[in-house]
Design a protein around this motif. Structure first.
Motif, mmCIF file in Angstrom:
data_model
loop_
_atom_site.group_PDB
_atom_site.id
_atom_site.type_symbol
_atom_site.label_atom_id
_atom_site.label_comp_id
_atom_site.label_asym_id
_atom_site.label_seq_id
_atom_site.Cartn_x
_atom_site.Cartn_y
_atom_site.Cartn_z
ATOM 1 N N LEU A 286 0.828 -1.205 0.000
ATOM 2 C CA LEU A 286 0.000 0.000 0.000
ATOM 3 C C LEU A 286 0.863 1.256 0.000
ATOM 4 O O LEU A 286 0.560 2.231 -0.690
ATOM 5 C CB LEU A 286 -0.925 -0.010 1.217
ATOM 6 N N THR A 287 1.955 1.243 0.741
ATOM 7 C CA THR A 287 2.878 2.378 0.760
ATOM 8 C C THR A 287 3.473 2.626 -0.617
ATOM 9 O O THR A 287 3.573 3.777 -1.058
ATOM 10 C CB THR A 287 3.995 2.128 1.790
ATOM 11 N N GLY A 288 3.880 1.561 -1.297
ATOM 12 C CA GLY A 288 4.408 1.713 -2.650
ATOM 13 C C GLY A 288 3.389 2.297 -3.606
ATOM 14 O O GLY A 288 3.695 3.191 -4.409
ATOM 15 N N TYR A 289 2.144 1.816 -3.526
ATOM 16 C CA TYR A 289 1.084 2.338 -4.388
ATOM 17 C C TYR A 289 0.820 3.818 -4.090
ATOM 18 O O TYR A 289 0.717 4.637 -5.010
ATOM 19 C CB TYR A 289 -0.198 1.528 -4.190
ATOM 20 N N LEU A 290 0.717 4.171 -2.814
ATOM 21 C CA LEU A 290 0.440 5.565 -2.460
ATOM 22 C C LEU A 290 1.598 6.486 -2.820
ATOM 23 O O LEU A 290 1.386 7.652 -3.168
ATOM 24 C CB LEU A 290 0.120 5.668 -0.966
ATOM 25 N N PHE A 291 2.819 5.978 -2.746
ATOM 26 C CA PHE A 291 3.969 6.773 -3.161
ATOM 27 C C PHE A 291 3.893 7.078 -4.648
ATOM 28 O O PHE A 291 4.146 8.206 -5.073
ATOM 29 C CB PHE A 291 5.268 6.040 -2.820
ATOM 30 N N ARG A 292 3.516 6.074 -5.462
ATOM 31 C CA ARG A 292 3.353 6.317 -6.892
ATOM 32 C C ARG A 292 2.244 7.329 -7.151
ATOM 33 O O ARG A 292 2.378 8.220 -7.993
ATOM 34 C CB ARG A 292 3.053 5.011 -7.627
ATOM 35 N N GLN A 293 1.153 7.222 -6.407
ATOM 36 C CA GLN A 293 0.058 8.176 -6.572
ATOM 37 C C GLN A 293 0.490 9.585 -6.208
ATOM 38 O O GLN A 293 0.100 10.550 -6.872
ATOM 39 C CB GLN A 293 -1.152 7.760 -5.722
ATOM 40 N N SER A 294 1.296 9.717 -5.170
ATOM 41 C CA SER A 294 1.752 11.053 -4.785
ATOM 42 C C SER A 294 2.687 11.649 -5.839
ATOM 43 O O SER A 294 2.664 12.853 -6.078
ATOM 44 C CB SER A 294 2.434 11.029 -3.420
ATOM 45 N N LEU A 295 3.509 10.795 -6.456
ATOM 46 C CA LEU A 295 4.373 11.293 -7.531
ATOM 47 C C LEU A 295 3.551 11.718 -8.745
ATOM 48 O O LEU A 295 3.849 12.745 -9.362
ATOM 49 C CB LEU A 295 5.386 10.223 -7.939
ATOM 50 N N ASN A 296 2.526 10.948 -9.075
ATOM 51 C CA ASN A 296 1.655 11.315 -10.196
ATOM 52 C C ASN A 296 0.907 12.609 -9.908
ATOM 53 O O ASN A 296 0.763 13.456 -10.785
ATOM 54 C CB ASN A 296 0.652 10.206 -10.485
ATOM 55 N N ARG A 297 0.443 12.777 -8.689
ATOM 56 C CA ARG A 297 -0.286 13.985 -8.322
ATOM 57 C C ARG A 297 0.634 15.197 -8.350
ATOM 58 O O ARG A 297 0.276 16.263 -8.833
ATOM 59 C CB ARG A 297 -0.892 13.826 -6.937
ATOM 60 N N ARG A 298 1.841 15.014 -7.841
ATOM 61 C CA ARG A 298 2.804 16.119 -7.842
ATOM 62 C C ARG A 298 3.156 16.516 -9.269
ATOM 63 O O ARG A 298 3.271 17.705 -9.572
ATOM 64 C CB ARG A 298 4.037 15.713 -7.074
ATOM 65 N N GLN A 299 3.318 15.533 -10.135
ATOM 66 C CA GLN A 299 3.637 15.832 -11.527
ATOM 67 C C GLN A 299 2.491 16.575 -12.193
ATOM 68 O O GLN A 299 2.727 17.518 -12.955
ATOM 69 C CB GLN A 299 3.915 14.510 -12.293
ATOM 70 N N SER A 300 1.228 16.208 -11.889
ATOM 71 C CA SER A 300 0.110 16.917 -12.489
ATOM 72 C C SER A 300 -0.007 18.342 -11.945
ATOM 73 O O SER A 300 -0.394 19.258 -12.669
ATOM 74 C CB SER A 300 -1.193 16.146 -12.256
ATOM 75 N N ILE A 301 0.345 18.549 -10.688
ATOM 76 C CA ILE A 301 0.313 19.911 -10.123
ATOM 77 C C ILE A 301 1.398 20.761 -10.780
ATOM 78 O O ILE A 301 1.167 21.922 -11.102
ATOM 79 C CB ILE A 301 0.490 19.852 -8.590
ATOM 80 N N ILE A 302 2.569 20.179 -10.994
ATOM 81 C CA ILE A 302 3.647 20.915 -11.649
ATOM 82 C C ILE A 302 3.249 21.264 -13.080
ATOM 83 O O ILE A 302 3.507 22.376 -13.557
ATOM 84 C CB ILE A 302 4.956 20.092 -11.626
ATOM 85 N N ASN A 303 2.569 20.373 -13.779
ATOM 86 C CA ASN A 303 2.124 20.634 -15.149
ATOM 87 C C ASN A 303 1.072 21.731 -15.192
ATOM 88 O O ASN A 303 0.998 22.502 -16.151
ATOM 89 C CB ASN A 303 1.589 19.361 -15.798
ATOM 90 N N LEU A 304 0.228 21.816 -14.173
ATOM 91 C CA LEU A 304 -0.794 22.861 -14.134
ATOM 92 C C LEU A 304 -0.184 24.241 -13.899
ATOM 93 O O LEU A 304 -0.695 25.245 -14.387
ATOM 94 C CB LEU A 304 -1.821 22.571 -13.034
ATOM 95 N N LYS A 305 0.891 24.302 -13.146
ATOM 96 C CA LYS A 305 1.530 25.582 -12.846
ATOM 97 C C LYS A 305 2.291 26.136 -14.046
ATOM 98 O O LYS A 305 2.464 27.359 -14.162
ATOM 99 C CB LYS A 305 2.486 25.443 -11.667
#
Length: 121
Positions: A101-120
């Motif tokens: 679960l930690t590995g999955y959530l870490f991947r999700q956090s990286l994907n979310r961070r990348q989408s936030i960076i793309n929006l900025k």
């Protein structure tokens, strides 16, 4: 896919690495690379490592006719050596399940961070 990776990896790690936590990094990699959702990542990691730990403990317990497992089960008020194996399976399953679960959530956090960076930008 997470189940297969955790099952095979933890089986191999339990023979090669003498530490109880050696399956957690394997489960984290499995959850990171192949996890579809948080629930499925946890359950597949839980089942994968829980079955491995249960089988390994059972095989080692059969060699001495369950004498040590019975004594430890009585010490912990579990009554029967099978209860001890079940408790160990649950502990091992929780370790790998939370690792996956930690590995999955870490991947999700990286994907979310990348989408936030793309929006900025």
């Amino acid at each position: 896919m997470v189940f297969i990776l955790v099952f095979a990896g933890s089986l191999l790690a339990n023979f090669l690495i003498p530490f109880w936590w050696s399956t957690v990094p394997i489960a984290m990699v499995g959850g990171f690379c192949f996890g579809k959702s948080g629930r499925s990542s946890f359950l597949q990691g839980f089942l994968g490592n829980g079955l491995v730990w249960g089988a390994l403990i059972f095989i080692r317990s059969v060699r001495n006719d369950h004498i040590l497992a019975t004594r430890i089960a009585r010490l912990l008020h579990l009554g029967h050596w099978g209860g001890l194996i079940l408790v160990c399976m649950i502990i091992g399953g929780l370790l790998a399940g939370l690792g996956s679960l930690t590995g999955y959530l870490f991947r999700q956090s990286l994907n979310r961070r990348q989408s936030i960076i793309n929006l900025k930008t």
